[in-house]
Scaffold this active site. Structure first.
Site, PDB file in Angstrom:
ATOM      1  N   THR A   1      10.217  51.912 -85.545  1.00 48.94           N
ATOM      2  CA  THR A   1      10.010  51.281 -86.854  1.00 48.94           C
ATOM      3  C   THR A   1       9.222  52.157 -87.833  1.00 48.94           C
ATOM      4  OG1 THR A   1       8.776  49.500 -87.946  1.00 48.94           O
ATOM      5  CG2 THR A   1       8.028  50.089 -85.759  1.00 48.94           C
TER       6      THR A   1
ATOM      7  N   GLU B   1       6.966  51.143 -89.575  1.00 53.85           N
ATOM      8  CA  GLU B   1       5.552  50.759 -89.506  1.00 53.85           C
ATOM      9  C   GLU B   1       4.722  51.825 -88.793  1.00 53.85           C
ATOM     10  OE1 GLU B   1       3.610  47.799 -90.503  1.00 53.85           O
ATOM     11  OE2 GLU B   1       5.244  47.924 -91.927  1.00 53.85           O
TER      12      GLU B   1
ATOM     13  N   TYR C   1       1.130  45.965 -83.800  1.00 55.98           N
ATOM     14  CA  TYR C   1       2.595  46.084 -83.710  1.00 55.98           C
ATOM     15  C   TYR C   1       3.003  47.551 -83.738  1.00 55.98           C
ATOM     16  CZ  TYR C   1       7.467  46.081 -85.313  1.00 55.98           C
ATOM     17  OH  TYR C   1       8.814  46.335 -85.444  1.00 55.98           O
TER      18      TYR C   1
ATOM     19  N   LYS D   1       4.657  50.043 -80.823  1.00 58.35           N
ATOM     20  CA  LYS D   1       5.972  50.659 -81.078  1.00 58.35           C
ATOM     21  C   LYS D   1       5.879  52.183 -81.006  1.00 58.35           C
ATOM     22  CE  LYS D   1       9.116  47.410 -82.049  1.00 58.35           C
ATOM     23  NZ  LYS D   1      10.474  47.375 -81.509  1.00 58.35           N
TER      24      LYS D   1
HETATM   25  P1  NAP Z   1      13.727  39.422 -84.689  1.00 60.75           P
HETATM   26  O1  NAP Z   1      14.737  38.724 -85.519  1.00 60.75           O
HETATM   27  O2  NAP Z   1      12.312  38.971 -84.732  1.00 60.75           O
HETATM   28  O3  NAP Z   1      14.225  39.365 -83.159  1.00 60.75           O
HETATM   29  C1  NAP Z   1      13.383  39.720 -82.111  1.00 60.75           C
HETATM   30  C2  NAP Z   1      14.089  39.381 -80.819  1.00 60.75           C
HETATM   31  O4  NAP Z   1      13.252  39.734 -79.711  1.00 60.75           O
HETATM   32  C3  NAP Z   1      14.408  37.900 -80.670  1.00 60.75           C
HETATM   33  O5  NAP Z   1      15.677  37.777 -80.082  1.00 60.75           O
HETATM   34  C4  NAP Z   1      13.336  37.424 -79.699  1.00 60.75           C
HETATM   35  O6  NAP Z   1      13.718  36.328 -78.932  1.00 60.75           O
HETATM   36  C5  NAP Z   1      13.261  38.661 -78.794  1.00 60.75           C
HETATM   37  N1  NAP Z   1      12.066  38.652 -77.965  1.00 60.75           N
HETATM   38  C6  NAP Z   1      10.781  38.538 -78.352  1.00 60.75           C
HETATM   39  N2  NAP Z   1       9.971  38.566 -77.285  1.00 60.75           N
HETATM   40  C7  NAP Z   1      10.748  38.686 -76.189  1.00 60.75           C
HETATM   41  C8  NAP Z   1      10.499  38.757 -74.805  1.00 60.75           C
HETATM   42  N3  NAP Z   1       9.256  38.700 -74.311  1.00 60.75           N
HETATM   43  N4  NAP Z   1      11.551  38.874 -73.951  1.00 60.75           N
HETATM   44  C9  NAP Z   1      12.821  38.915 -74.442  1.00 60.75           C
HETATM   45  N5  NAP Z   1      13.120  38.838 -75.741  1.00 60.75           N
HETATM   46  C10 NAP Z   1      12.094  38.737 -76.614  1.00 60.75           C
HETATM   47  O7  NAP Z   1      13.705  40.982 -84.993  1.00 60.75           O
HETATM   48  P2  NAP Z   1      14.825  41.886 -85.715  1.00 60.75           P
HETATM   49  O8  NAP Z   1      14.514  41.941 -87.160  1.00 60.75           O
HETATM   50  O9  NAP Z   1      16.172  41.508 -85.248  1.00 60.75           O
HETATM   51  O10 NAP Z   1      14.419  43.330 -85.150  1.00 60.75           O
HETATM   52  C11 NAP Z   1      15.028  43.854 -83.966  1.00 60.75           C
HETATM   53  C12 NAP Z   1      14.163  44.978 -83.419  1.00 60.75           C
HETATM   54  O11 NAP Z   1      14.025  46.000 -84.388  1.00 60.75           O
HETATM   55  C13 NAP Z   1      12.738  44.572 -83.062  1.00 60.75           C
HETATM   56  O12 NAP Z   1      12.350  45.346 -81.954  1.00 60.75           O
HETATM   57  C14 NAP Z   1      11.914  44.973 -84.276  1.00 60.75           C
HETATM   58  O13 NAP Z   1      10.578  45.222 -83.901  1.00 60.75           O
HETATM   59  C15 NAP Z   1      12.644  46.230 -84.675  1.00 60.75           C
HETATM   60  N6  NAP Z   1      12.624  46.576 -86.104  1.00 60.75           N
HETATM   61  C16 NAP Z   1      12.999  45.671 -87.034  1.00 60.75           C
HETATM   62  C17 NAP Z   1      13.045  46.037 -88.368  1.00 60.75           C
HETATM   63  C18 NAP Z   1      13.495  45.060 -89.434  1.00 60.75           C
HETATM   64  O14 NAP Z   1      13.211  45.336 -90.618  1.00 60.75           O
HETATM   65  N7  NAP Z   1      14.221  44.019 -89.101  1.00 60.75           N
HETATM   66  C19 NAP Z   1      12.698  47.352 -88.748  1.00 60.75           C
HETATM   67  C20 NAP Z   1      12.323  48.247 -87.746  1.00 60.75           C
HETATM   68  C21 NAP Z   1      12.311  47.861 -86.419  1.00 60.75           C
HETATM   69  P3  NAP Z   1      13.293  34.802 -79.305  1.00 60.75           P
HETATM   70  O15 NAP Z   1      14.447  34.259 -80.096  1.00 60.75           O
HETATM   71  O16 NAP Z   1      13.149  34.175 -77.966  1.00 60.75           O
HETATM   72  O17 NAP Z   1      12.020  34.871 -80.089  1.00 60.75           O
HETATM   73  O1  F7E Z   2       6.255  42.055 -94.984  1.00 59.84           O
HETATM   74  C1  F7E Z   2       3.970  41.661 -97.804  1.00 59.84           C
HETATM   75  C2  F7E Z   2       3.417  42.110 -96.461  1.00 59.84           C
HETATM   76  O2  F7E Z   2       6.549  40.546 -93.034  1.00 59.84           O
HETATM   77  C3  F7E Z   2       6.647  42.984 -95.973  1.00 59.84           C
HETATM   78  C4  F7E Z   2       9.387  43.684 -89.580  1.00 59.84           C
HETATM   79  O3  F7E Z   2      10.775  43.555 -89.430  1.00 59.84           O
HETATM   80  O4  F7E Z   2       9.652  45.455 -91.180  1.00 59.84           O
HETATM   81  C5  F7E Z   2       9.086  44.178 -90.986  1.00 59.84           C
HETATM   82  O5  F7E Z   2       7.679  44.229 -91.143  1.00 59.84           O
HETATM   83  C6  F7E Z   2       5.510  43.183 -96.959  1.00 59.84           C
HETATM   84  C7  F7E Z   2       4.155  43.426 -96.291  1.00 59.84           C
HETATM   85  O6  F7E Z   2       7.771  42.772 -93.149  1.00 59.84           O
HETATM   86  C8  F7E Z   2       3.918  38.045 -97.882  1.00 59.84           C
HETATM   87  O7  F7E Z   2       1.999  42.216 -96.513  1.00 59.84           O
HETATM   88  C9  F7E Z   2       3.324  39.669 -99.196  1.00 59.84           C
HETATM   89  O8  F7E Z   2       3.485  44.429 -97.003  1.00 59.84           O
HETATM   90  O9  F7E Z   2       8.506  40.953 -94.588  1.00 59.84           O
HETATM   91  P1  F7E Z   2       7.304  41.480 -93.925  1.00 59.84           P
HETATM   92  P2  F7E Z   2       6.957  44.000 -92.541  1.00 59.84           P
HETATM   93  O10 F7E Z   2       5.553  43.657 -92.245  1.00 59.84           O
HETATM   94  O11 F7E Z   2       7.185  45.175 -93.441  1.00 59.84           O
HETATM   95  C10 F7E Z   2       9.163  46.476 -90.288  1.00 59.84           C
HETATM   96  C11 F7E Z   2       9.875  47.766 -90.596  1.00 59.84           C
HETATM   97  C12 F7E Z   2       9.232  46.076 -88.863  1.00 59.84           C
HETATM   98  O12 F7E Z   2       9.396  46.905 -87.970  1.00 59.84           O
HETATM   99  C13 F7E Z   2       8.856  44.671 -88.536  1.00 59.84           C
HETATM  100  O13 F7E Z   2       9.387  44.288 -87.278  1.00 59.84           O
HETATM  101  O14 F7E Z   2       5.347  41.983 -97.724  1.00 59.84           O
HETATM  102  N1  F7E Z   2       3.854  40.224 -98.078  1.00 59.84           N
HETATM  103  N2  F7E Z   2       3.363  38.343 -99.102  1.00 59.84           N
HETATM  104  C14 F7E Z   2       4.221  39.238 -97.230  1.00 59.84           C
HETATM  105  N3  F7E Z   2       4.792  39.273 -96.007  1.00 59.84           N
HETATM  106  C15 F7E Z   2       5.075  38.094 -95.401  1.00 59.84           C
HETATM  107  N4  F7E Z   2       5.672  38.087 -94.207  1.00 59.84           N
HETATM  108  N5  F7E Z   2       4.777  36.891 -96.017  1.00 59.84           N
HETATM  109  C16 F7E Z   2       4.187  36.824 -97.244  1.00 59.84           C
HETATM  110  O15 F7E Z   2       3.944  35.728 -97.764  1.00 59.84           O
END
Ligand code: NAP
Ligand code: F7E
Length: 347
Positions: free
Chosen positions: A130, A132, A153, A157
């Site tokens: 990620t 992050e 987090y 990662k």
């Molecule tokens: P998401 O919607 O939050 O999905 C996370 C998945 O992980 C869910 O299916 C959840 O299952 C499962 N999970 C959590 N804890 C688990 C455990 N202990 N054992 C088995 N499964 C578990 O996340 P996403 O946005 O699809 O992201 C997919 C991956 O990419 C994650 O690893 C995330 O950290 C990474 N990532 C995401 C982004 C983004 O912007 N979306 C960017 C960079 C990296 P439940 O339904 O049971 O909770």
């Molecule tokens: O926050 C700000 C918050 O929670 C984005 C995950 O998929 O992407 C995701 O992480 C920004 C942050 O995503 C609210 O402080 C303001 O600066 O949508 P977010 P994230 O933290 O960037 C990365 C790449 C991953 O890997 C992660 O798994 O928005 N923000 N106000 C807020 N964020 C939330 N959630 N809620 C608010 O009300």
């Protein structure tokens, strides 16, 4: 006639946003797809029910915290490719639950790699790294940028990312995608994009007065999840495993995101006040957005903007959905959802 054997893929995190898009993508490519999912007390099927019910997706119960369940899943699916998407993926929550986050996001990866390569040294593994991990390092960020994680987090990662690189150095096919934020109508409502599109759709229908958010000035590089799962697959089709940044190259602040959502939905927002007292008002002067300290992170990643030129050059990958198209897609989907014309969004 020779029958071609289907490729088998195991996806962890199958019930999540990316898991559901990737499962559809691989099924369309002719893969036999297995999804690893944990048992929960609530119904987690919403995003994958259509695939499960049709029999296209085989589900295996387990948990990344539970080694024997990973062993069973790998035995049962005997995969050519594993996509490790399971994670405690909420950055804010990781400050509240650091141990669980570490155990799933790092230790879970260690368990998976140990079991997978013991089963078959040739398995190709994708790890969901990620942006992050870049933390406080200023943009633009590429594969060469220094990592400076600021949350539990990101620390977990990053440790997993290093582990993947160690396995790769030993000759295993372990790829890592440093993905920047990617969103969709299937995004969890606790992430800021979907929180906003869902709240504005409710406001449009008079079901909610206003929405409360945190830091308006954070900048993110937001792309479409459908584009990003394609990149995951591309990484595993390469001759050699590698690390790739996947991003659009364009950054927007949360403030700009709110303005875009407002104008797409026909509720343009203007700002008044400063700091925690700043509010977003609609054209009638009604407060639609306010700030609550509780949505601020103890430590924030101020700005992320990815440089995906390596992925473009080597994989031939590029995003197809722009920021404006993404917001439009999410707003329209939430309007259909809130308006009751669709039970669940299958965009
Ligand atoms: P998401 O919607 O939050 O999905 C996370 C998945 O992980 C869910 O299916 C959840 O299952 C499962 N999970 C959590 N804890 C688990 C455990 N202990 N054992 C088995 N499964 C578990 O996340 P996403 O946005 O699809 O992201 C997919 C991956 O990419 C994650 O690893 C995330 O950290 C990474 N990532 C995401 C982004 C983004 O912007 N979306 C960017 C960079 C990296 P439940 O339904 O049971 O909770
Ligand atoms: O926050 C700000 C918050 O929670 C984005 C995950 O998929 O992407 C995701 O992480 C920004 C942050 O995503 C609210 O402080 C303001 O600066 O949508 P977010 P994230 O933290 O960037 C990365 C790449 C991953 O890997 C992660 O798994 O928005 N923000 N106000 C807020 N964020 C939330 N959630 N809620 C608010 O009300």
């Amino acid at each position: 006639m020779t029958l071609m054997k289907k490729k088998r893929a195991l996806i962890t995190g199958i019930t999540g946003q990316d898991g559901s898009y990737l499962a559809e993508f691989l099924i369309n490519k002719g893969y036999e797809v297995y999804g690893f999912m944990r048992r929960t007390s609530t119904d987690p099927f919403a995003r994958i029910e259509h695939l499960h019910v049709s029999g296209a997706l085989k589900l295996i119960y387990g948990n990344m915290r539970d080694l024997p369940t990973i062993e069973r899943a790998i035995e049962e699916s005997d995969p050519h490719e594993i996509y490790n998407l399971a994670a405690q993926s909420h950055v804010g929550v990781s400050f509240l639950c650091p141990d669980e986050t570490w155990d799933i996001n790092y230790m879970g990866v260690e368990r998976l790699l140990t079991v997978a390569y013991k089963h078959n040294k040739k398995i190709r593994i994708y790890q969901a790294s990620t942006s992050e991990m870049f933390g406080s390092t200023p943009p633009p960020q590429s594969e060469k940028t220094v990592f400076a994680p600021v949350s539990p987090y990101a620390e977990a990662k990053l440790k997993a990312h290093h582990l993947i690189e160690e396995y790769r150095a030993q000759g295993y096919f372990a790829a890592s995608g440093i993905l920047f934020n990617h969103e969709s109508p299937r995004r969890g409502k606790h992430f800021v994009t979907r929180k906003l599109t869902h709240a504005f759709a409710k406001m449009k229908y008079g079901m909610q007065d206003h929405v409360t958010v945190g830091n308006l000035d954070a900048e993110r590089d937001w792309g479409f999840a459908g584009d990003y799962v394609r990149a995951m697959w591309m990484m595993l089709q390469e001759k050699k495993a590698d690390t790739y940044v996947i991003a659009t190259g364009e950054a927007h602040s949360v403030r700009q995101l709110i303005e875009t959502v407002g104008s797409v939905i026909g509720m343009p927002i203007h700002w008044e006040g400063k700091g925690l007292k700043e509010v977003g008002k609609d054209e009638h002067g009604t407060i639609r957005v306010s700030i609550d300290k509780k949505f601020y992170r103890p430590r924030e990643v101020d700005a992320l903007q990815g440089d995906a030129s390596k992925a473009k050059r080597k994989l031939g990958w590029k995003p197809e959905v722009s920021f404006e198209e993404l917001v439009e897609m999410m707003v329209q989907a939430d309007l259909r959802l809130i308006g009751g014309t669709q039970e669940y969004v299958q965009q």
